[in-house]
Each structure stands twice: as structure tokens, then as C-alpha cells.
Design a protein around this motif. Sequence first.
Motif, PDB file in Angstrom:
ATOM      1  N   ILE A  16       7.556   8.334  -7.228  1.00  0.00           N
ATOM      2  CA  ILE A  16       8.791   7.876  -6.576  1.00  0.00           C
ATOM      3  C   ILE A  16       8.997   6.393  -6.888  1.00  0.00           C
ATOM      4  N   PRO A  17      10.109   6.048  -7.527  1.00  0.00           N
ATOM      5  CA  PRO A  17      10.341   4.644  -7.870  1.00  0.00           C
ATOM      6  C   PRO A  17      10.507   3.759  -6.629  1.00  0.00           C
ATOM      7  N   ARG A  18      10.223   2.483  -6.800  1.00  0.00           N
ATOM      8  CA  ARG A  18      10.258   1.528  -5.683  1.00  0.00           C
ATOM      9  C   ARG A  18      11.552   1.565  -4.885  1.00  0.00           C
ATOM     10  N   ARG A  53       1.352   5.984   4.914  1.00  0.00           N
ATOM     11  CA  ARG A  53       1.090   6.165   3.487  1.00  0.00           C
ATOM     12  C   ARG A  53       1.095   7.644   3.104  1.00  0.00           C
ATOM     13  N   ILE A 102       4.189   1.493  -0.800  1.00  0.00           N
ATOM     14  CA  ILE A 102       5.071   1.582  -1.972  1.00  0.00           C
ATOM     15  C   ILE A 102       4.279   1.995  -3.218  1.00  0.00           C
ATOM     16  N   ASN A 103       3.086   1.459  -3.380  1.00  0.00           N
ATOM     17  CA  ASN A 103       2.270   1.861  -4.524  1.00  0.00           C
ATOM     18  C   ASN A 103       1.931   3.345  -4.455  1.00  0.00           C
ATOM     19  N   GLN A 104       1.617   3.810  -3.252  1.00  0.00           N
ATOM     20  CA  GLN A 104       1.295   5.228  -3.110  1.00  0.00           C
ATOM     21  C   GLN A 104       2.500   6.070  -3.519  1.00  0.00           C
ATOM     22  N   ILE A 144       0.842  -1.199   0.000  1.00  0.00           N
ATOM     23  CA  ILE A 144       0.000   0.000   0.000  1.00  0.00           C
ATOM     24  C   ILE A 144       0.878   1.250   0.000  1.00  0.00           C
ATOM     25  N   GLY A 152       4.649   5.296  -5.688  1.00  0.00           N
ATOM     26  CA  GLY A 152       4.659   5.250  -7.146  1.00  0.00           C
ATOM     27  C   GLY A 152       3.714   6.271  -7.757  1.00  0.00           C
ATOM     28  N   TYR A 153       2.532   6.393  -7.174  1.00  0.00           N
ATOM     29  CA  TYR A 153       1.563   7.365  -7.705  1.00  0.00           C
ATOM     30  C   TYR A 153       2.086   8.792  -7.586  1.00  0.00           C
ATOM     31  N   TYR A 154       2.989   8.992  -6.628  1.00  0.00           N
ATOM     32  CA  TYR A 154       3.600  10.318  -6.495  1.00  0.00           C
ATOM     33  C   TYR A 154       4.873  10.425  -7.332  1.00  0.00           C
TER      34      TYR A 154
END
Lengths: 311, 267
Positions: A113-115, A154, A105-107, A103, A109-111
Motif C-alpha cells: 500500500i503506497p504512503r 500496525r 506506514i512502513n508496514q 512503523i 508499504g510491505y503489504y
Amino acid sequence: MSDGTKPAAIKIVDLKKVYGTGVEALKGVSLTIAEGEFFALLGPNGAGKSTLISVLAGLAIKTSGTVEVCGVSIDENIDKAKSFIGIVPQEFNFNWFETVIDIIINQAGYYGIPRHVAMPRANELIENLGLADKRDTQAMKLSGGMKRRLMIARSLIHEPRVLLLDEPTAGVDVELRRGMHDFLRELNAAGTTIILTTHYLEEAEQLSREVAIINNGSIIKQGSVKSLLANMNSVTLLLDTVAPISTAELQLARALPITRIDDTTLQLKLAPGETVNDYIRKLSTIGVQISNIRNNGSRLEEVFIDLIQKD
Amino acid sequence: MALQTTKTMSEERAPILVGFLTMLRKEVTRVFRIWSQTLLPPVVTTSLYFAIFGAFIGSQIAKIDGFSYIQFIVPGLVMMAVITSAYSNTVSTFFGAKMQRNLEELLVSPMPDWVVIAGFVSGGVVRALLVAILVLIVSLFFTHLIIFNLFIIFAAAFLTSLLFSLAGLVNGIFAKSFDGISIVPTFVLVPLTYLGGVFYSINRLPPFFRFLSLGNPILYMVNAFRYGFLGISDVSVTVSFEVMIFVTLALLIITLWLFKRGSGLKN
Ligand SMILES: Nc1ncnc2c1ncn2[C@@H]1O[C@H](COP(=O)(O)OP(=O)(O)OP(=O)(O)O)[C@@H](O)[C@H]1O
Ligand SMILES: [Mg+2]
């Protein structure tokens, strides 16, 4: 900015929000919150707090008025404005089947920011919020307080300049709440502007420097916690009596600003300038002995109730 | 609870690229994780069609344009699987996200609307194309594959999956309940597919019904796809692609507009 003045974290002018149902949730709210502020938004159920926060975060569309986040108008560049904000909404809004780490890490990504960049920070946040042993647990298997902390983690993964917290401590036990308070204070001290709504007025009193009281979609009072408390019309105290109060004693105390709460508790309303001593003395002449003096909840709560009732 | 702000984060962010890749990754993972719901059903259904219509009944049907009946219907059946897979993928991921409210994770992010749309659509496209490949592999058990033009095959499959992924998204946006996500597939999609020239050439229909069929967009997709395999089509292949591109663009504009207005997404 070129002239060296920092733009406000949040600048709202005459904001109105009418829901599709016709409910006028915000009736022309204007509010400026400086960067670095710790701001509390207070108001009874249905006052419009969540609506205001939703408009700021891009979850609800305003009907009219202007909103700027760190100097960026949401009408001109909503995506940029959103990048400054982190939000912890009132209702849980994650995928119940995803794990805590996914949850967050995906968030990230939406901003954008790579994993590999987000992972260390996510682990750190999880650690700091006491969720380390739940890292790979599905969200639905967390307790209520853990879910709330997950939402805080998050909301911080992209290092927002402004953090919006809609009742972050609802359903969180006393000890954990204290921990959360410390966490938020540190975050604020490190430069993050924090805006929170809460029903616990002592929370607002302890944490925030500035408060706004909102009722029926309008801000009815705004200022520093100190100034609001200074302007208090009266202080309410609870007095525990040694023995149960008799009707005769109550008759004698009629002239005093005293009401009976129960057999051994009296409520005293103290006007500005008055002292407790006066009343204790008067009571003892009647024959009422006081064993304990208590503050009636938070002082801010009194200001709050006073204002809401007048409104 | 000490918070040490890691300063490794201040580097440039890419909500468009990283955001899209994050969504794509999530979508693809989902397709494979629940493969028994996403990949298996269309393969099973289509195999039954191959067996019943192709092998059992088809053997008693005369050739169409020089091709055996099973050869004629394979492209249409693949297309049918593509359409349902693409549509049901976006409708269910979007509606699920809306119901669980985790759609808000996307709405608060700085990803532009079109990236969020692309993210959802990517899931539908990936799943539909995977299903197409699987179904084509299964078809090899019933007939041999003829390939007339690989590019047309791919373009038609891609455009169709794109189109129906968008259509599923629009459905998901409008849907307010679980009924709302099953009405369109049952009462619109299935009839249009069955009447879209999957099982027959519209040239054999009476003029009135032939004319009526021309109003069915699925007819064009099925025929373009079939043309790629067999080199035959009931309608002009150029017109077919024009129809697909037009409908896709129209749906894209509608979706963008719905996102901008926030209807069915935001308050
Ligand atoms: N999605 C919605 N559709 C229609 N009306 C809504 C919606 N959300 C909130 N409202 C209405 O808008 C008003 C303000 O609601 P809001 O949720 O902002 O209050 P609140 O101050 O956050 O209350 P609480 O303290 O209970 O969380 C209420 O009258 C509420 O019924
Ligand atoms: Mg609320």
C-alpha cells in the motif's frame, strides 16, 4: 467460491510443529474457524498457542499438516495467504527507534500500500486507538499499553480479513482493556475474523463465541462458549460468612461439598441440578449465616481448569 | 474507539514494487541519518591510506606499469571501502532487525523472499556506491583521476557492492550474537582484501603466492575496477566479471535458500 459456500477463514488439518530443540509444540492440531468468527484460543503457558499463531502468520514453519487461510493453502501461495492476515504478536516486535507513524506506514508499504493511501488510514487508526498525541514519538518512549495498541494499529493497516491477537490485553489496565474490547467487537461486527489467545478467561467469555482449549500441543476441547458452559460439571461459589467459622461448625458441615478458604469464606461446589438455596438452608441450620455469595472468577475458568487437570 | 473502515484501501496492492520501494526508502534514509557511522568512517580511513601509502611511502616506490603508486592503489582502496561498506551495511541492518524482532514485520508481509532480500541489499549497494564516489572525490586531493572505461568502473563497483551486500546478509542470517557479526569482517574480509592486490601487482609475487592469490575473489574485483580506471589488470577482465557474476549468483541462491528454509530467520 463457485458453489457459493464461503471458505473458512482458517482451516488447519493435523498440524504438527517440532522446534529445532526437539520440543513438540503442536501435536496434530485440526481446527476450522469460520469467516466472521470471534474465536478464543485458551491454554496454559507453553500450551502451543503462540506457536499456532506463528505458523498461521508465516513466522514459524510447520513440520507437517495443512493450513489454509481464506481458502488459500500456505503451501501453494504463502504470500497470498499472508496478505489476508494481520498479526499482533505476544512480544513487541517493532524497531524501537522508529516513530509510531513510520512503523505503521512502513508496514503498509510491505503489504503493497503506497504512503499516500496508507497515511489517512494510519492517522485514523492512531486516533481510534488513542495514540494521536504519540504519532511522532519513538516506539521505545511509549508505555506498555501504548506499545500494544501500536501493534494493533500496525496489524490493521492493510485491512486484514483475519486478525490474530496473541494476548493483546496483557499489561493493559482495566479501563483500556474495556476500550480495546469495544474496539475488537466493532471490528468483528464489521466483518473481520478475530482469533485471540488470552489468559484472562473472562475476556474470552465476554468476547468470543467459539473457544478451543489447547494443552500440551493438542486441542482438548472446542465449541461455543455456551455449549462449554452448559456442559459444566459443577459451579463453584464463594460464600462470605457473617461471623468467623468455628471448627465445630466446620465439623457439622463436613458432609456438604464445602471447603474452608479462610475464616469467613467458604467454597461451595454445586453439582448440576442443585440449588444454592438448599445449601444456604443447611448451613443456617448449623448456625452459619451467609452475608454474600460470589462467583469464583469466570465460569469458563472453571471449565478450563477442570479440563486441564483431567488432561 | 469507533472504527470507520475506509474503503479507499481496496484498490490493487503491489507488495513487490511498493514493498521494495518502502525498504529502499528506509535503507537510504538510514544511511543518510547516521552518515557519521555509514559514510564518514570509510572516507576517513581511505584518506589516511591515500596520505600514508600514496603520498608519503608511494613517492619512494617505483612506477607500476607506467603509473605512479598512488594512481595504482586508488582503485583498490576505493574497492576496499566499497567492500566494507556493503558488507557491514547489510550485516548490521539485518542483524539489528533480527535482534529487535522487527524482521518479523517483513516476514509476516506478503512480500516474496526475493523482494525482502533485494530491500536489504539495496541499502548496502546504495551506501557502497555513495562511499565510492566520496572516496574518489577525496582521492582528487592526492592525484588526478584517469578514466579508461566508465562502464567497466560502474559495473565492477555495482557487482562488488551487490556481492558483498549479499555476503553480509548471509552473515547476518547465521549470526546469533554480536560476535557473530564481527568475526567474518575481521578474520576473513580484511585479510582477503589486503591480499587481494590492492597494494601490489601479483605479477611481482613469487609464483606460488601468485597462484594462491588467484583463489582470492577480491583480486578479480580490484583488478576489474582498476582496469576501468587505468586500463591495466593482473588478470583477464572477462574472467574477473565471470568470477563476480558467479559468486554473486551463488550467494543469491544461498540467501534465497536460507530464506525459504527459514533457518536463522524463523522457527
Ligand atoms: N523458538 C522456540 N524454540 C524452541 N522451543 C520453543 C520456541 N518457542 C516456543 N517453544 C516451546 O514450544 C512450546 C509451546 O510454546 P508457545 O510459545 O507456543 O506456548 P504458549 O501457549 O504461547 O504459552 P504462553 O501462554 O506462555 O505464551 C513450549 O514448550 C515452548 O518452550
Ligand atoms: Mg504465547
